[in-house]
Design a protein around this motif. Sequence first.
Motif, PDB file in Angstrom:
ATOM      1  N   LEU A 143       7.101   2.639  -0.982  1.00 35.71           N
ATOM      2  CA  LEU A 143       7.553   2.529  -2.365  1.00 35.71           C
ATOM      3  C   LEU A 143       9.077   2.438  -2.438  1.00 35.71           C
ATOM      4  CD1 LEU A 143       5.303   5.033  -4.385  1.00 35.71           C
ATOM      5  CD2 LEU A 143       5.275   2.538  -4.461  1.00 35.71           C
ATOM      6  N   GLY A 144       9.739   3.153  -1.546  1.00 33.31           N
ATOM      7  CA  GLY A 144      11.195   3.087  -1.503  1.00 33.31           C
ATOM      8  C   GLY A 144      11.686   1.680  -1.242  1.00 33.31           C
ATOM      9  N   LYS A 150      14.288  -0.707  -3.439  1.00 34.74           N
ATOM     10  CA  LYS A 150      15.009  -1.684  -2.614  1.00 34.74           C
ATOM     11  C   LYS A 150      15.730  -1.042  -1.431  1.00 34.74           C
ATOM     12  CE  LYS A 150      13.688  -4.682  -5.638  1.00 34.74           C
ATOM     13  NZ  LYS A 150      12.514  -5.542  -5.333  1.00 34.74           N
ATOM     14  N   GLU A 151      15.114  -0.002  -0.878  1.00 30.44           N
ATOM     15  CA  GLU A 151      15.686   0.633   0.305  1.00 30.44           C
ATOM     16  C   GLU A 151      15.364  -0.200   1.548  1.00 30.44           C
ATOM     17  OE1 GLU A 151      14.033   4.536   0.351  1.00 30.44           O
ATOM     18  OE2 GLU A 151      15.173   5.235  -1.393  1.00 30.44           O
ATOM     19  N   LEU A 181      -6.853   6.426  -3.376  1.00 31.85           N
ATOM     20  CA  LEU A 181      -6.525   6.901  -4.720  1.00 31.85           C
ATOM     21  C   LEU A 181      -5.565   8.088  -4.666  1.00 31.85           C
ATOM     22  CD1 LEU A 181      -9.852   6.729  -6.784  1.00 31.85           C
ATOM     23  CD2 LEU A 181      -7.672   5.648  -7.352  1.00 31.85           C
ATOM     24  N   LEU A 182      -5.802   9.010  -3.739  1.00 31.28           N
ATOM     25  CA  LEU A 182      -4.917  10.160  -3.600  1.00 31.28           C
ATOM     26  C   LEU A 182      -3.510   9.727  -3.192  1.00 31.28           C
ATOM     27  CD1 LEU A 182      -7.252  12.753  -1.814  1.00 31.28           C
ATOM     28  CD2 LEU A 182      -6.438  12.824  -4.178  1.00 31.28           C
ATOM     29  N   THR A 183      -3.446   8.786  -2.251  1.00 27.26           N
ATOM     30  CA  THR A 183      -2.150   8.296  -1.779  1.00 27.26           C
ATOM     31  C   THR A 183      -1.377   7.603  -2.890  1.00 27.26           C
ATOM     32  OG1 THR A 183      -2.991   8.004   0.473  1.00 27.26           O
ATOM     33  CG2 THR A 183      -1.019   6.778  -0.122  1.00 27.26           C
ATOM     34  N   PHE A 184      -2.037   6.685  -3.589  1.00 23.27           N
ATOM     35  CA  PHE A 184      -1.353   5.917  -4.637  1.00 23.27           C
ATOM     36  C   PHE A 184      -0.952   6.812  -5.803  1.00 23.27           C
ATOM     37  CE2 PHE A 184      -1.613   1.196  -4.078  1.00 23.27           C
ATOM     38  CZ  PHE A 184      -1.994   1.231  -2.742  1.00 23.27           C
ATOM     39  N   SER A 185      -1.870   7.662  -6.265  1.00 22.77           N
ATOM     40  CA  SER A 185      -1.565   8.498  -7.422  1.00 22.77           C
ATOM     41  C   SER A 185      -0.441   9.484  -7.121  1.00 22.77           C
ATOM     42  CB  SER A 185      -2.813   9.246  -7.912  1.00 22.77           C
ATOM     43  OG  SER A 185      -3.363  10.048  -6.875  1.00 22.77           O
ATOM     44  N   TRP A 186      -0.473  10.116  -5.925  1.00 23.64           N
ATOM     45  CA  TRP A 186       0.572  11.080  -5.585  1.00 23.64           C
ATOM     46  C   TRP A 186       1.896  10.371  -5.294  1.00 23.64           C
ATOM     47  CZ3 TRP A 186       1.022  16.049  -6.385  1.00 23.64           C
ATOM     48  CH2 TRP A 186       2.049  16.755  -5.755  1.00 23.64           C
ATOM     49  N   GLY A 187       1.819   9.206  -4.645  1.00 20.93           N
ATOM     50  CA  GLY A 187       3.036   8.459  -4.325  1.00 20.93           C
ATOM     51  C   GLY A 187       3.765   8.026  -5.585  1.00 20.93           C
ATOM     52  N   PHE A 188       3.039   7.421  -6.545  1.00 16.45           N
ATOM     53  CA  PHE A 188       3.668   6.989  -7.791  1.00 16.45           C
ATOM     54  C   PHE A 188       4.076   8.187  -8.656  1.00 16.45           C
ATOM     55  CE2 PHE A 188       1.589   2.876  -6.852  1.00 16.45           C
ATOM     56  CZ  PHE A 188       2.686   2.050  -7.030  1.00 16.45           C
ATOM     57  N   TYR A 189       3.303   9.265  -8.573  1.00 15.35           N
ATOM     58  CA  TYR A 189       3.672  10.492  -9.289  1.00 15.35           C
ATOM     59  C   TYR A 189       5.031  10.998  -8.794  1.00 15.35           C
ATOM     60  CZ  TYR A 189       3.551  15.444 -10.653  1.00 15.35           C
ATOM     61  OH  TYR A 189       3.862  16.686 -11.152  1.00 15.35           O
ATOM     62  N   GLY A 190       5.202  11.036  -7.478  1.00 13.57           N
ATOM     63  CA  GLY A 190       6.472  11.473  -6.914  1.00 13.57           C
ATOM     64  C   GLY A 190       7.618  10.565  -7.324  1.00 13.57           C
TER      65      GLY A 190
END
Length: 305
Positions: free
Chosen positions: A114-115, A120-121, A154-163
Amino acid sequence: MPDQRKGFIYGFVAYLMWGLFPIYWRLLDQSGAIELLAHRVVWSLLTIALLVAVLRKFGAVKELLRQPRKRWALMGAALLISVNWGTYIWGVINGHVVETSLGYFITPLFAVFLGVVVLKERLRPAQWVALAIAFVAVLGLAIENGRPPWIAILLTFSWGFYGLIKKKADAGAIEGMAVESATVVPLALAAIVVLGAQGHSTVTHSGTGYFILVLLTGPLTAVPLLFFGAAATRTSLTTLGLLNYIAPILQFICGVTLFHEHMSPMRWAGFGLVWLALAIFTFDSLNRRRRTIALKRAALATSAA
């Protein structure tokens, strides 16, 4: 006791509690995931409201609500964390604890991805290798199961975007969670009423002890977040990143040893690849941090001379 050591202990306790959560949720398998999620939201809000009152955070909550950018971000985060909680509860009570652990193993790597895409990292070569290995692992597990590991995804995407959203909102842990919980409480209460009207409510029909266990999901949601918040202000991000692996490791151990979930050779290979990816990622991060510290020390020594 030095702050660094306190921070380590607080972080360890937080991740230890999160890692042992499957044992607690399995005690509540008489209820469905939606009902448990609804009650968790309601009792979490009551717990957070009490903390806001005790810690005198009303001003901080009001300030958050006065800022549209932060308010809307936290409302979006509330929906994402609800998806995360609901998926996790469903996975645990339906015998997929190992797959939930996979989701949280992959999450740090997804955060890096996501970074790159959103912030744009730029990734270092070792990070690209870790991401590629993790992708191969998920692909292999999908082939082995005959379907993608949807719970983990689902856990990965939801927690990743939540963070990501929480990072952009830049709100305190307690006041942020107060806004999040208040956002989804109307939906939670509606779910409880509808389930009761349809005769599908189980929480209040399974005895006093069972109801108390459900009620305690509120404090058990808030307490590790408080420990995590205390750790974040006292220890380094590197230490927190390493402690992060405690939770999925314990979840995996619970799934394999306590709940006897099946682990085929292909599944072991998939998890092995994920662990290899995390090892590469962690080693690269630690090495990068050591080099950065060494360069800063050298610069200070040069300026002092």
